[in-house]
Enzyme design. Structure first.
Site, PDB file in Angstrom:
ATOM      1  N   GLN A 177       0.103 -64.210 -31.673  1.00 26.95           N
ATOM      2  CA  GLN A 177       1.053 -63.202 -32.088  1.00 26.95           C
ATOM      3  C   GLN A 177       0.474 -61.751 -32.315  1.00 26.95           C
ATOM      4  O   GLN A 177      -0.318 -61.499 -31.168  1.00 26.95           O
ATOM      5  CB  GLN A 177       1.612 -63.617 -33.487  1.00 26.95           C
ATOM      6  N   GLY A 222       2.470 -67.654 -26.920  1.00 23.04           N
ATOM      7  CA  GLY A 222       2.795 -67.978 -25.350  1.00 23.04           C
ATOM      8  C   GLY A 222       1.932 -67.086 -24.638  1.00 23.04           C
ATOM      9  O   GLY A 222       2.368 -65.918 -24.674  1.00 23.04           O
ATOM     10  N   HIS A 223       0.651 -67.374 -24.169  1.00 24.09           N
ATOM     11  CA  HIS A 223      -0.188 -66.467 -23.301  1.00 24.09           C
ATOM     12  C   HIS A 223       0.259 -66.827 -21.804  1.00 24.09           C
ATOM     13  O   HIS A 223      -0.034 -68.038 -21.337  1.00 24.09           O
ATOM     14  CB  HIS A 223      -1.465 -66.873 -23.650  1.00 24.09           C
ATOM     15  N   LYS A 249      -2.490 -60.406 -24.597  1.00 24.28           N
ATOM     16  CA  LYS A 249      -3.946 -61.072 -24.920  1.00 24.28           C
ATOM     17  C   LYS A 249      -4.589 -62.082 -23.957  1.00 24.28           C
ATOM     18  O   LYS A 249      -5.549 -62.156 -23.930  1.00 24.28           O
ATOM     19  CB  LYS A 249      -3.731 -61.756 -26.360  1.00 24.28           C
ATOM     20  N   ASP A 302       2.706 -60.455 -27.723  1.00 25.90           N
ATOM     21  CA  ASP A 302       3.056 -60.297 -26.520  1.00 25.90           C
ATOM     22  C   ASP A 302       2.319 -59.055 -25.984  1.00 25.90           C
ATOM     23  O   ASP A 302       2.849 -58.365 -24.750  1.00 25.90           O
ATOM     24  CB  ASP A 302       4.748 -60.222 -26.307  1.00 25.90           C
TER      25      ASP A 302
HETATM   26  P1  IMP Z   1       7.850 -68.125 -35.817  1.00 23.52           P
HETATM   27  O1  IMP Z   1       6.409 -67.868 -35.826  1.00 23.52           O
HETATM   28  O2  IMP Z   1       8.356 -69.008 -34.998  1.00 23.52           O
HETATM   29  O3  IMP Z   1       8.198 -68.647 -37.328  1.00 23.52           O
HETATM   30  O4  IMP Z   1       8.796 -66.787 -35.618  1.00 23.52           O
HETATM   31  C1  IMP Z   1       8.690 -65.769 -36.636  1.00 23.52           C
HETATM   32  C2  IMP Z   1       8.808 -64.518 -35.947  1.00 23.52           C
HETATM   33  O5  IMP Z   1       7.505 -64.173 -35.377  1.00 23.52           O
HETATM   34  C3  IMP Z   1       9.832 -64.261 -35.135  1.00 23.52           C
HETATM   35  O6  IMP Z   1      10.052 -62.931 -35.144  1.00 23.52           O
HETATM   36  C4  IMP Z   1       9.153 -64.752 -33.650  1.00 23.52           C
HETATM   37  O7  IMP Z   1      10.044 -63.984 -32.679  1.00 23.52           O
HETATM   38  C5  IMP Z   1       7.802 -63.878 -33.803  1.00 23.52           C
HETATM   39  N1  IMP Z   1       6.762 -64.609 -32.942  1.00 23.52           N
HETATM   40  C6  IMP Z   1       6.179 -65.752 -33.336  1.00 23.52           C
HETATM   41  N2  IMP Z   1       5.250 -65.873 -32.121  1.00 23.52           N
HETATM   42  C7  IMP Z   1       5.333 -65.032 -31.386  1.00 23.52           C
HETATM   43  C8  IMP Z   1       4.503 -64.610 -30.239  1.00 23.52           C
HETATM   44  O8  IMP Z   1       3.593 -65.118 -29.901  1.00 23.52           O
HETATM   45  N3  IMP Z   1       4.978 -63.455 -29.690  1.00 23.52           N
HETATM   46  C9  IMP Z   1       5.972 -62.624 -30.165  1.00 23.52           C
HETATM   47  N4  IMP Z   1       6.721 -62.841 -31.296  1.00 23.52           N
HETATM   48  C10 IMP Z   1       6.324 -64.076 -31.907  1.00 23.52           C
END
Ligand code: IMP
Length: 434
Positions: free
Chosen positions: A228, A42-43, A18, A15
């Protein structure tokens, strides 16, 4: 500039903003490729005051003449992809095989992966990871497991899909019943839905590695869009509180099917402070009024899940580590305007760990790291209208300069608002491109 290609990655816990930088660069690139993650990303991009949130489809989709690639390293959710394509088309965005390609080798997120993600998290209670519940971890687990995985290539072959989904679905039903006392999924219904989804998405599926390597040979610019942030990298992040793919620039070659030399100029995106969603260590977290004020000013709620983000001071020990890991050429400092109301700002410059000073974050010791802070004065004025570095108040310029100095990399871009226009180039190597 280091090569013609550009890789944009997040240097904190995701977040970082990007989407805005990728969007600015996309119009000057022939290809925009995703190489990691899936619909957990999520962009958010604001174009002419209109807000677009994309999860699975690369940000370049909002630009004409750009080929958008969902690489082999992506956990591809066909249902979400189709929803997203249709929602964008409904808002006038043209999407066809001319501007979207999906890797035949990408692994498919099936409904059982999402269910498993939810059931597993529920069962973990206080020890949960705090995932986005998009089935990312279970999909990559099956990828590593091989026999229970379905790739886009298999999704497109109805006979193979039926056979494989029946076999895997039956195993998942038995496992979920035994482990979580879950009711069985209707596998035949899932198969029918996914056969239909596959037909709709078939025109987009192709060998995207070949496509990108061809682009390389032809000297076309590829923009690699990270998802991420590096502290969520499966190998190099705060394991187990991470996502399930290699999100740092180290993941580009494997996740896109290109050579390591294709990575090019690496732009590391960081917020002027720090946020994190989900569980896991966060040394500079502010569980107080200042943290709440940052959350309010920065509208720090997840794009994918809507969850309030944990907020804290900027941690340069983290960014020093992730910038080195990804070979960052320049930094983009985002959301500087969010700090405008604060009287003073703290920057974590190093940690005390077991009585020793540590300057570079080591994910294995982050939980016991005590922050060493430096305090800088705030600027206490609206900076959203500033368009050059010189227009920023002196205290804001000092903050930016100090950040670059502490991390040991130039801050080439400063963002002072959500719109494309609220972007300040500061001797950036990519300035001509944004
Ligand atoms: P997962 O990728 O859904 O398995 O989540 C694993 C961890 O990564 C969790 O703490 C999520 O909140 C974090 N996470 C996954 N995708 C994002 C993102 O795009 N932005 C921020 N945190 C993310």
């Amino acid at each position: 500039m280091n090569g013609k290609n550009v890789t944009v990655i997040g240097l904190q816990w995701g977040d970082e903003g990007k989407g805005k930088v990728v969007d600015a660069l996309a119009g000057r690139s022939a290809y925009v490729a995703r190489y990691c993650g899936g619909a957990n990303a999520g962009h958010t991009v604001t174009v002419d005051g209109e807000r677009f949130a994309v999860h699975l489809i690369p940000c370049g989709i909002l630009h004409d003449g750009v080929m958008n690639v969902v690489g082999n390293g992506v956990a591809f959710d066909p249902a979400t992809a189709l929803d997203e394509i249709q929602a964008l088309q409904a808002r006038g965005v043209a999407i066809s095989p001319e501007n979207l390609a999906i890797s035949l080798q990408a692994h498919v997120v099936m409904p059982w992966h999402k269910l498993q993600d939810q059931l597993s998290e529920q069962s973990l209670g206080n020890d949960k990871i705090g995932t986005t519940a998009r089935g990312i971890g279970p999909c990559y687990s099956d990828k590593a497991n091989r026999s229970s995985a379905i790739r886009v290539a298999e999704l497109l072959n109805p006979t193979t899909l039926r056979m494989k989904a029946r076999l895997v679905g039956a195993i998942k039903n038995k496992t979920f019943a035994a482990l979580y006392n879950a009711s069985p999924m209707n596998i035949d219904e899932i198969i029918d839905t996914y056969v239909d989804l596959a037909e709709t998405l078939r025109p987009y599926a192709r060998n995207t590695g070949e496509l990108l390597r061809g682009a390389e040979r032809d000297g076309k610019r590829i923009l690699f869009e990270g998802g991420q942030g590096c502290m969520l990298d499966i190998d190099h992040g705060t394991y187990p509180f991470v996502t399930s793919s290699v999100v740092s620039a180290c993941g580009v070659p494997a996740g896109a099917g290109v050579s390591p030399k294709a990575v090019g100029h690496v732009v590391g995106i960081m917020k002027a402070y720090t946020t994190r969603v989900g569980a896991g260590p966060f040394p500079t977290e502010l569980k107080n009024d200042i943290g709440d004020a940052i959350r309010d000013a920065g509208n720090e709620y997840g794009t994918t899940t809507g969850r309030p983000r944990r907020c804290g001071w900027l941690d340069t020990a983290v960014v020093r580590y992730t910038a080195d890991l990804s070979g960052v050429d320049e930094l983009a400092l985002m959301l500087l305007d969010v700090l405008s109301d604060l009287d003073e700002l703290k920057i974590c410059t190093a940690y005390q760990v077991d009585g020793k000073e540590v300057r570079e974050a080591d994910p294995t010791m982050l939980a016991k790291a005590e922050c060493i802070y430096e305090t800088l004065p705030g600027w206490k004025q609206d900076i959203t209208g500033c368009r050059t570095f010189e227009e920023l108040p002196a205290a804001a310029r000092d903050y930016v300069n100090r950040v670059g100095e502490l991390i040991g990399r130039p801050v080439g871009i400063v963002s002072v608002g959500p719109g494309r226009e609220a972007t300040i180039g500061h001797n950036s190597a990519i300035e001509g491109l944004i």
